[in-house]
Design a protein around this motif. Sequence first.
Motif, PDB file in Angstrom:
ATOM      1  N   UNK A   1       0.819  -1.229   0.000  1.00  0.00           N
ATOM      2  CA  UNK A   1       0.000   0.000   0.000  1.00  0.00           C
ATOM      3  C   UNK A   1       0.841   1.262   0.000  1.00  0.00           C
ATOM      4  N   UNK A   2       2.107   1.093   0.338  1.00  0.00           N
ATOM      5  CA  UNK A   2       2.945   2.284   0.599  1.00  0.00           C
ATOM      6  C   UNK A   2       2.908   3.323  -0.516  1.00  0.00           C
ATOM      7  N   UNK A   3       3.122   2.909  -1.801  1.00  0.00           N
ATOM      8  CA  UNK A   3       3.075   3.936  -2.851  1.00  0.00           C
ATOM      9  C   UNK A   3       1.772   4.696  -2.829  1.00  0.00           C
ATOM     10  N   UNK A   4       0.680   3.980  -2.765  1.00  0.00           N
ATOM     11  CA  UNK A   4      -0.629   4.644  -2.776  1.00  0.00           C
ATOM     12  C   UNK A   4      -0.756   5.581  -1.583  1.00  0.00           C
ATOM     13  N   UNK A   5      -0.299   5.061  -0.464  1.00  0.00           N
ATOM     14  CA  UNK A   5      -0.402   5.855   0.737  1.00  0.00           C
ATOM     15  C   UNK A   5       0.449   7.130   0.636  1.00  0.00           C
ATOM     16  N   UNK A   6       1.607   6.899   0.051  1.00  0.00           N
ATOM     17  CA  UNK A   6       2.471   8.077  -0.105  1.00  0.00           C
ATOM     18  C   UNK A   6       1.820   9.088  -1.033  1.00  0.00           C
ATOM     19  N   UNK A   7       1.216   8.564  -2.136  1.00  0.00           N
ATOM     20  CA  UNK A   7       0.503   9.465  -3.035  1.00  0.00           C
ATOM     21  C   UNK A   7      -0.514  10.278  -2.280  1.00  0.00           C
TER      22      UNK A   7
ATOM     23  N   UNK B   1       8.994  -0.982  -4.241  1.00  0.00           N
ATOM     24  CA  UNK B   1      10.070  -0.091  -3.805  1.00  0.00           C
ATOM     25  C   UNK B   1      10.236   1.058  -4.784  1.00  0.00           C
ATOM     26  N   UNK B   2      10.196   0.666  -6.092  1.00  0.00           N
ATOM     27  CA  UNK B   2      10.364   1.716  -7.096  1.00  0.00           C
ATOM     28  C   UNK B   2       9.284   2.776  -6.982  1.00  0.00           C
ATOM     29  N   UNK B   3       8.070   2.282  -6.877  1.00  0.00           N
ATOM     30  CA  UNK B   3       6.931   3.212  -6.807  1.00  0.00           C
ATOM     31  C   UNK B   3       7.079   4.148  -5.619  1.00  0.00           C
ATOM     32  N   UNK B   4       7.413   3.519  -4.504  1.00  0.00           N
ATOM     33  CA  UNK B   4       7.481   4.391  -3.317  1.00  0.00           C
ATOM     34  C   UNK B   4       8.682   5.322  -3.398  1.00  0.00           C
TER      35      UNK B   4
ATOM     36  N   UNK C   1       9.764   6.650  -6.104  1.00  0.00           N
ATOM     37  CA  UNK C   1       9.303   7.761  -6.950  1.00  0.00           C
ATOM     38  C   UNK C   1       8.507   8.760  -6.126  1.00  0.00           C
ATOM     39  N   UNK C   2       7.606   8.190  -5.376  1.00  0.00           N
ATOM     40  CA  UNK C   2       6.767   9.067  -4.542  1.00  0.00           C
ATOM     41  C   UNK C   2       7.644   9.893  -3.607  1.00  0.00           C
ATOM     42  N   UNK C   3       8.613   9.216  -3.054  1.00  0.00           N
ATOM     43  CA  UNK C   3       9.488   9.930  -2.116  1.00  0.00           C
ATOM     44  C   UNK C   3      10.266  11.024  -2.831  1.00  0.00           C
ATOM     45  N   UNK C   4      10.663  10.701  -4.105  1.00  0.00           N
ATOM     46  CA  UNK C   4      11.369  11.730  -4.871  1.00  0.00           C
ATOM     47  C   UNK C   4      10.506  12.970  -5.006  1.00  0.00           C
ATOM     48  N   UNK C   5       9.226  12.715  -5.314  1.00  0.00           N
ATOM     49  CA  UNK C   5       8.296  13.845  -5.402  1.00  0.00           C
ATOM     50  C   UNK C   5       8.276  14.599  -4.083  1.00  0.00           C
ATOM     51  N   UNK C   6       8.225  13.810  -3.045  1.00  0.00           N
ATOM     52  CA  UNK C   6       8.155  14.444  -1.721  1.00  0.00           C
ATOM     53  C   UNK C   6       9.392  15.286  -1.466  1.00  0.00           C
ATOM     54  N   UNK C   7      10.529  14.689  -1.814  1.00  0.00           N
ATOM     55  CA  UNK C   7      11.768  15.440  -1.604  1.00  0.00           C
ATOM     56  C   UNK C   7      11.744  16.736  -2.374  1.00  0.00           C
ATOM     57  N   UNK C   8      11.287  16.610  -3.620  1.00  0.00           N
ATOM     58  CA  UNK C   8      11.234  17.826  -4.427  1.00  0.00           C
ATOM     59  C   UNK C   8      10.322  18.864  -3.779  1.00  0.00           C
TER      60      UNK C   8
END
Lengths: 779, 351
Positions: free
Chosen positions: A162-168, A202-205, A207-214
Amino acid sequence: METDDVPLDDKAKRMRDLLSSFYAPDPSSTDNAPSNPGTLDAINTTSFDADQYMNLLIQKSNLEALLQRHVEMAAEIKNIDTDLQMLVYENYNKFISATDAIKRMKTNIVGMEANMEQLLDKIMSVQSKSDGVNTSLFEKRERVEKLHRTRNLLRKVQFIYDLPARLEKCIEAEAYVDAVKFYTGAMPIFKAYGDSSFQDCKQASEEAIAVIVKNLQGKLFSDSESIQARAEAAVLLKQLDFPVDSLQVKLLEKLEQSLGDLQLKTNDIENASMKSNDPKQGKVSDSVHISAHEGSVRGFAEAISAYRVIFPESEEQLIKLVQDVVVKHFETTEQYVKGRISSANLLCVLRTIWTDVLLLDEVLSEAVLPVFSLEAAQIALKQHVASTFNYLLQDISDALVRVNASSKEAAEEHPLQVALEASKKAVLQGSMDVLLDFRQLLDDDLHLLVQLRDFIIDWVQEGFQDFFRALYDRFLLLSGRNSSSRQDQGLTGAHGEKVLAGLVLVLAQLSVFIEQTVIPRITEEIAASFSGGGARGYENGPAFVPGVICRIFRSAGERLLHHYINMRTQKVSTLLRKRFTTPNWVKHKEPREVHMFVDLFLQELKESASEVKQILPQGLARKHRRSDSNGSTASSRSNQLRDDKMTRSNTQRARSQLLETHLAKLFKQKVEIFTKVEYTQESVVTTTVKLCLKSLQEFVRLQTFNRSGFQQIQLDIQFLRTPLKETVEDEAAVDFLLDEVIVAASERCLDPIPLEPPILDRLIQAKLAKWKEQNPISP
Amino acid sequence: MQGGSSGIGYGLKYQARCISDVKADTDHTSFITGTLSLREENEVHLIRLSSGGTELICEGLFSHPNEIWDLASCPFDQRIFSTVFSTGESYGAAIWQIPELYGQLNSPQLERIASLDAHVGKINCVLWWPSGRHDKLISIDDENLFLWALDCSKKAAQVQSKQSSGMLHYLSGGAWDPHDINAVATTCESSVQFWDLRTMKKTNAIEHAHIHNANYDMKTNHILVTAEDESGIHIWDTRKPKSPIQELPGHTHWTWAVTCNPEYDGLILSAGTDSTVNLWMAPTSVEDEAITESIAESPAQQADPLLNSYSDYEDSVYGLAWSSREPWIFASLSYDGRVVVESIKPFLSRK
C-alpha cells in the motif's frame, strides 16, 4: 532553694548514669569521665583509689572542710544506698512482667500444627489441577500464536504494497510528515527484500518519495512558507538522508544574496538623505526609505532565525554572515564619510545601522553585534571627524587660493580684502559649523553614540589641535616660506615663485584673527559642550590646548608679516641690485634726469601700500610721529642739514658740508631703524621702506662713483624724499636713511661734488611734471 | 639681549670692511685689519689683545697703497697676509710680508712678496687653506677662480690653474674646505658651487639665491653655513644640496658674514647690516629635523638658537673673525672702523 536544687539534679543525673552503666554492654564506655586520680572528682571513676583519695583530701582540706566533707559523704552514701535499693526493685518488677509474657505465649501456640497441615494439602491439590489445564491447552495456544504472527506479517506486506498509494495520498494531503514516517518505517524491509520481492513496490514508493523530496525542497526554499514549515521540511529532508549540507550552502547563498539587497538599500538611504535639501521633505522620504530598509532587514533577520532553526549547527556561518552585513554597512559608511557629509546624515546612517544591528542581535545574540559594531562605529566616527577637519582645511585654503585666481582676473577692486573676509569667515564659520555638527553627534541619544561620547569628545579636541597644526603648515606652505615642506609635497613647481605677496599678508592677518578671535571662541565652545572626555588618559592632559595653538599662530602671524615685508623688499632689492651692478659708475655720465628705477621703486611701494591698505587696520592717528623715539631730534637736524645743502652752492662748501654731515652723524643719536613691526598699515609700509633704503645704502657702499655717478645718486635720492615721506610713518628714520645713502655715495666717490641746487631743483621739477603727465589721477 | 659694553673697542682711522685672525701667532691673540678709504692713505693694523684680555694694543701700523676690500692672514706665517685692494677703478691682489724690524722704523713699509696680477675684473677674495701649511692660494674674481702656487722664499706666485665660473655666474666669494685640501666652495648670485682643485671642475652646487658669505664648519665635515640677503642663515650638508639642514632667522637686514667657531661645535657667529652681531647655537649633528620641529612645539622655546645679539655697533658690521688661539673670543669690525673684541664665555657655560 537553689542549693537544694543543685544536689537534687546531681542526684538524678548520677542515677541515670548508674542505670545506663548497668545496662551498657561495655562498662568502659562510661569511663569517659576525667580519670585523673589526682583530683577529688575521681570518686566516680573506675580507677578510684580510696587511699589516694583520702590522702589528697587530708592534704588539701582543713578540719572544718574535712568535717563538712564527711557530712556530705555520709549523706551521699545514704543517697546511693536508697538509689541502689530502688534499682534492684525496678529490675525485679521488669523481670516479673517478662515471665508473665512468656507464660501467655506458651498457651497461644498450642493447636497451630493441625491448621498448617491442612493448608499444605490444599495447595498440593491446586497445583496438580493447574498442571492438567496447562498440558491440555498447550497445543491450541501454539497455533494461536502462529496465526497471530502470520497475520502481522501479512499486515506488513499489505503496508508495503500500500505504501506507494499511501504516499501518493500523503502527497496530495501534503502530509509529508506521515509520508516520511511511513517510508522510513518501510526502509528496513526495502533494504532487505527491495531487490527481490518488493521491487515494484520499492520503485513506486521511491518515486513518490522523490516527489516528496522535491516538494520539500521547494518548500524549504520558498519564502512564502512559514518558518516552521520550512524547518520541518528541512528536518524531513534530513530524515530522508537527503544531502542537507548542499541545501544549507544554497540557502546561505540565498541569504548572502539578500545581503546584497540590503546593501543597496543602505545606499538608497544615503542618497535620499543627501538629496533631501528640504529638511521636512527629506525626513519624510528618509523615513519611508528607512522603514523600507527596516522591513528588509527584519525579513533578513527572520530568515536568519529560520535558518538557525533549520540548521542549528550552522551558527558560526551565520555569525560570520551577520558580521559581514555589519562590516559592509560600516564599509559603506566609511566610504560615505570620506565624502563631505554633515553629522546629521552620518547620524541617520548610524541610526539605521544600529536598528539593523539591534534587529539582528535579537536573532543572533551570539554574534555580539553591538560590541562589534561599536568598534566599527568608532572607526567610522573617527574618520568622520578627521575628514570633516580635512574638508574644513580644504575650504580655508580654497578661500585663500582664490586670491591668486581673483587677482589674476583683477575684476574686483579689493581682491585681498575680499579674500581676507572670505577666509576669516571660512575659518570662524567653518569651525563653528564643525562644532555644531559634532554636537549633534553628542546630543543624540543613540546608544551607539552614547557609548562613544568620550571618544568623540577626545577626537573633536584632538581634531582641532591637529587641524590648527595642519592649518599652520598649510599657511607656511601657501606662503612658500617653509621650503622643506614644499619640497616634501613636491609642490615646488606649482607654488614655487608664484606665491603672491598679498596672499602672505592675508595669511599674516588671518593668523592674528585666528589667534585673537577663533581660538577663544572655539575654546569657549569646547568648554561648553565638549568638556569631559578623558578616554585618552588624564596624564596627557586635554587634547585641545588653546595656549599652544595661540602661540603657534602668534608666531606664525609675525613670521608671515616679516615674510611679506621680506618679499616686498626682495623685489625692490633685485631692482636695486640691477641698478647698481649694471652701470660702470666710475665712468658715469652727467645726470640728465631722475633715473627710472625710482619710478619702479615707488610703484612697488604703491602696490604694497594698496595691498596693505586692504588687509591691515590703520594705525593710531597719523600725527603720531615717534615723538617719543629719539629719531625726531635727528630728523630736525638732518632737515636742517638738507636745507643748508640746498642753499650752498660752491664746491668747497659742499666738501666741508660733507665733513659736517660726518660730524653731525657722530653726535647724533643712533636712529632706531629697525623697530618692531606692528599690524598696522603704516608700520608695515614704513618697515618696507626702511629696509629698502638700507639696502640702497648697502648697494651704494659696494660701488665706487665718479662725480657724475654721485650726482645721479644725489638727484635720485632727493627726488625720493617727498613721495616717501608721504607714505611713511616714521619720517625721521626715512630722512636719516636717505641722508645716509647720500653720505655713503659721497664716501665712495672719487670726487664728491654735489649738484648745484638750482640744477637739482630743475631736474626734479622736470621729473615731477613728467610724472604728473603719466599719472594724471594721482595727487 | 642687549650686547652691553662687555666688548673691548679699538678704533681705526677710516672705514673698514675686513678683519682676520692671525692664526699663526700662537703666543698672542691677534687680529689684522685694513681700512677702506677711497681718498685717504689706507692702513693695515695689527692688533693684539693684551695678556689680561682687557685691552687692544696696536702692535703694528703699516701703510697700504690702496683701499682694502679683503684681507686674510696666512695660517702658517704670522707675518704674511694677503689683501685685495682697489684704486677705485681697478682691482689688485697681493701677498704682503710684515717687515721684521718694524718696531724700530718710523713708518715701516710692507714688503710685497707677490702680486696676484692675473685678474682682469673685480677681485673678491683671496683664500688660504685654513687648516695648515699649504703652498697654494686661491683668488676669486667676478668670473674666474685662480689657483696660485706661492713660493715665499722666492717671493713669487705662479698661476697654477684657472677656471672660469661659467656664463652668468658672477662670483662673490668663497670658502676653502678645511677638511679637504682639494675642495673649494664659491658663492655667486644664484648658487654655491663646489670645485675640485685637482681637476678644476665643478662637482656640485647648491641652488640658493643671494648668498653673501659661506663658511665651512671647522669641526664637522661636510657642513657649510651660508648667509643670505633676506632669508638669513642656512646650514647645509654638502652631500645633500637639495635643502638645508637648518635655517636660522639671521638679521633684520642683510646677513653679511657668517663664521663657525673653530672649536665649539655648532657655535655660529653672524654679522649683519642691521648693526648687530648674533651668536647662534645650532647643533648640526643629529636630529636636526626634530629640533627645528620642536621649536614650534616646545612650550618653553628652550631651543631658541639665538644665544645673544651684540647690538652695540654704530654701523653695519662686515668684518668678523674668531680667534683660533682663544676660541671663545671673536673680533668684529663695523663699517665706521671700530673693532670690537668680545668674549662669549658667559654663553658657553650655559651649555
